[in-house]
Design a protein around this motif. Structure first.
Motif, mmCIF file in Angstrom:
data_model
loop_
_atom_site.group_PDB
_atom_site.id
_atom_site.type_symbol
_atom_site.label_atom_id
_atom_site.label_comp_id
_atom_site.label_asym_id
_atom_site.label_seq_id
_atom_site.Cartn_x
_atom_site.Cartn_y
_atom_site.Cartn_z
ATOM 1 N N ASN A 21 1.158 9.295 38.880
ATOM 2 C CA ASN A 21 0.710 8.257 37.948
ATOM 3 C C ASN A 21 0.304 7.041 38.771
ATOM 4 O O ASN A 21 1.143 6.259 39.208
ATOM 5 C CB ASN A 21 1.841 7.927 36.966
ATOM 6 N N ASP A 22 -1.005 6.907 39.003
ATOM 7 C CA ASP A 22 -1.516 5.814 39.841
ATOM 8 C C ASP A 22 -1.198 4.438 39.269
ATOM 9 O O ASP A 22 -0.954 3.494 40.012
ATOM 10 C CB ASP A 22 -3.024 5.949 40.042
ATOM 11 N N GLU A 23 -1.209 4.323 37.950
ATOM 12 C CA GLU A 23 -0.922 3.036 37.309
ATOM 13 C C GLU A 23 0.528 2.613 37.576
ATOM 14 O O GLU A 23 0.794 1.457 37.898
ATOM 15 C CB GLU A 23 -1.173 3.131 35.805
ATOM 16 N N LEU A 24 1.452 3.547 37.471
ATOM 17 C CA LEU A 24 2.861 3.254 37.733
ATOM 18 C C LEU A 24 3.074 2.928 39.216
ATOM 19 O O LEU A 24 3.828 2.011 39.550
ATOM 20 C CB LEU A 24 3.749 4.426 37.310
ATOM 21 N N THR A 25 2.384 3.637 40.081
ATOM 22 C CA THR A 25 2.468 3.364 41.512
ATOM 23 C C THR A 25 1.982 1.955 41.818
ATOM 24 O O THR A 25 2.643 1.202 42.547
ATOM 25 C CB THR A 25 1.643 4.390 42.315
ATOM 26 N N ALA A 26 0.843 1.590 41.248
ATOM 27 C CA ALA A 26 0.287 0.251 41.471
ATOM 28 C C ALA A 26 1.209 -0.823 40.900
ATOM 29 O O ALA A 26 1.403 -1.882 41.521
ATOM 30 C CB ALA A 26 -1.094 0.150 40.840
ATOM 31 N N GLU A 27 1.781 -0.562 39.739
ATOM 32 C CA GLU A 27 2.717 -1.519 39.137
ATOM 33 C C GLU A 27 3.934 -1.708 40.037
ATOM 34 O O GLU A 27 4.413 -2.826 40.230
ATOM 35 C CB GLU A 27 3.158 -1.016 37.758
ATOM 36 N N GLY A 28 4.417 -0.627 40.608
ATOM 37 C CA GLY A 28 5.551 -0.704 41.518
ATOM 38 C C GLY A 28 5.231 -1.500 42.772
ATOM 39 O O GLY A 28 6.037 -2.320 43.225
ATOM 40 N N GLU A 29 4.048 -1.288 43.310
ATOM 41 C CA GLU A 29 3.638 -2.038 44.500
ATOM 42 C C GLU A 29 3.544 -3.530 44.193
ATOM 43 O O GLU A 29 3.990 -4.367 44.986
ATOM 44 C CB GLU A 29 2.303 -1.515 45.013
ATOM 45 N N ALA A 30 2.987 -3.849 43.036
ATOM 46 C CA ALA A 30 2.870 -5.257 42.642
ATOM 47 C C ALA A 30 4.247 -5.883 42.449
ATOM 48 O O ALA A 30 4.487 -7.029 42.834
ATOM 49 C CB ALA A 30 2.054 -5.369 41.356
ATOM 50 N N GLN A 31 5.149 -5.132 41.861
ATOM 51 C CA GLN A 31 6.501 -5.644 41.643
ATOM 52 C C GLN A 31 7.228 -5.859 42.966
ATOM 53 O O GLN A 31 7.966 -6.835 43.130
ATOM 54 C CB GLN A 31 7.285 -4.686 40.747
ATOM 55 N N GLN A 32 6.997 -4.983 43.927
ATOM 56 C CA GLN A 32 7.587 -5.158 45.253
ATOM 57 C C GLN A 32 7.072 -6.436 45.902
ATOM 58 O O GLN A 32 7.846 -7.205 46.485
ATOM 59 C CB GLN A 32 7.237 -3.976 46.160
ATOM 60 N N THR A 33 5.776 -6.665 45.797
ATOM 61 C CA THR A 33 5.178 -7.877 46.367
ATOM 62 C C THR A 33 5.775 -9.115 45.719
ATOM 63 O O THR A 33 6.120 -10.087 46.404
ATOM 64 C CB THR A 33 3.649 -7.850 46.190
ATOM 65 N N LYS A 34 5.907 -9.077 44.413
ATOM 66 C CA LYS A 34 6.511 -10.197 43.686
ATOM 67 C C LYS A 34 7.932 -10.439 44.179
ATOM 68 O O LYS A 34 8.333 -11.573 44.436
ATOM 69 C CB LYS A 34 6.513 -9.916 42.189
ATOM 70 N N GLY A 35 8.701 -9.386 44.316
ATOM 71 C CA GLY A 35 10.077 -9.508 44.793
ATOM 72 C C GLY A 35 10.159 -10.068 46.195
ATOM 73 O O GLY A 35 10.993 -10.922 46.497
ATOM 74 N N ASP A 36 9.268 -9.611 47.055
ATOM 75 C CA ASP A 36 9.234 -10.113 48.430
ATOM 76 C C ASP A 36 8.926 -11.611 48.458
ATOM 77 O O ASP A 36 9.543 -12.374 49.212
ATOM 78 C CB ASP A 36 8.199 -9.359 49.265
ATOM 79 N N GLU A 37 7.973 -12.020 47.631
ATOM 80 C CA GLU A 37 7.615 -13.439 47.575
ATOM 81 C C GLU A 37 8.758 -14.280 47.010
ATOM 82 O O GLU A 37 9.009 -15.393 47.470
ATOM 83 C CB GLU A 37 6.344 -13.639 46.753
ATOM 84 N N GLU A 38 9.454 -13.761 45.995
ATOM 85 C CA GLU A 38 10.600 -14.484 45.438
ATOM 86 C C GLU A 38 11.703 -14.636 46.477
ATOM 87 O O GLU A 38 12.332 -15.691 46.575
ATOM 88 C CB GLU A 38 11.134 -13.766 44.199
ATOM 89 N N THR A 39 11.935 -13.593 47.251
ATOM 90 C CA THR A 39 12.945 -13.651 48.298
ATOM 91 C C THR A 39 12.561 -14.679 49.353
ATOM 92 O O THR A 39 13.388 -15.495 49.778
ATOM 93 C CB THR A 39 13.120 -12.264 48.957
ATOM 94 N N ARG A 40 11.300 -14.671 49.765
ATOM 95 C CA ARG A 40 10.810 -15.625 50.755
ATOM 96 C C ARG A 40 10.928 -17.058 50.223
ATOM 97 O O ARG A 40 11.344 -17.966 50.936
ATOM 98 C CB ARG A 40 9.362 -15.308 51.115
ATOM 99 N N GLU A 41 10.584 -17.240 48.959
ATOM 100 C CA GLU A 41 10.668 -18.564 48.350
ATOM 101 C C GLU A 41 12.114 -19.064 48.314
ATOM 102 O O GLU A 41 12.383 -20.234 48.614
ATOM 103 C CB GLU A 41 10.100 -18.529 46.930
ATOM 104 N N SER A 42 13.036 -18.197 47.961
ATOM 105 C CA SER A 42 14.451 -18.582 47.931
ATOM 106 C C SER A 42 14.942 -18.978 49.318
ATOM 107 O O SER A 42 15.673 -19.963 49.476
ATOM 108 C CB SER A 42 15.311 -17.430 47.403
ATOM 109 N N LYS A 43 14.535 -18.219 50.317
ATOM 110 C CA LYS A 43 14.923 -18.526 51.693
ATOM 111 C C LYS A 43 14.349 -19.874 52.134
ATOM 112 O O LYS A 43 15.059 -20.704 52.708
ATOM 113 C CB LYS A 43 14.440 -17.424 52.632
#
Length: 67
Positions: A21-43
């Protein structure tokens, strides 16, 4: 929070890969990016707070020496 978003994103991405499911894969990648940015922002926010506290302490020392 950041790390939770990254983990959920990874799981979604892997699930999307598993069921082809390419849509689910892309959604997961976007969510990972969001999480990484939130972690960086918190740091970054924690580092900025530490610098502010250090500056405040040095300012208090300076004021005490001037009195």
């Amino acid at each position: 929070m950041g790390i939770g978003e990254s983990i959920k994103g990874t799981l979604k991405e892997k699930a999307g890969d598993l069921v082809d499911n390419d849509e689910l894969t892309a959604e997961g990648e976007a969510q990972q990016t969001k999480g990484d940015e939130e972690t960086r922002e918190s740091k970054d926010r924690a580092e900025a707070k530490a610098h502010e506290e250090k500056a405040d302490a040095l300012e208090q020392q300076q004021e005490a020496l001037e009195d």
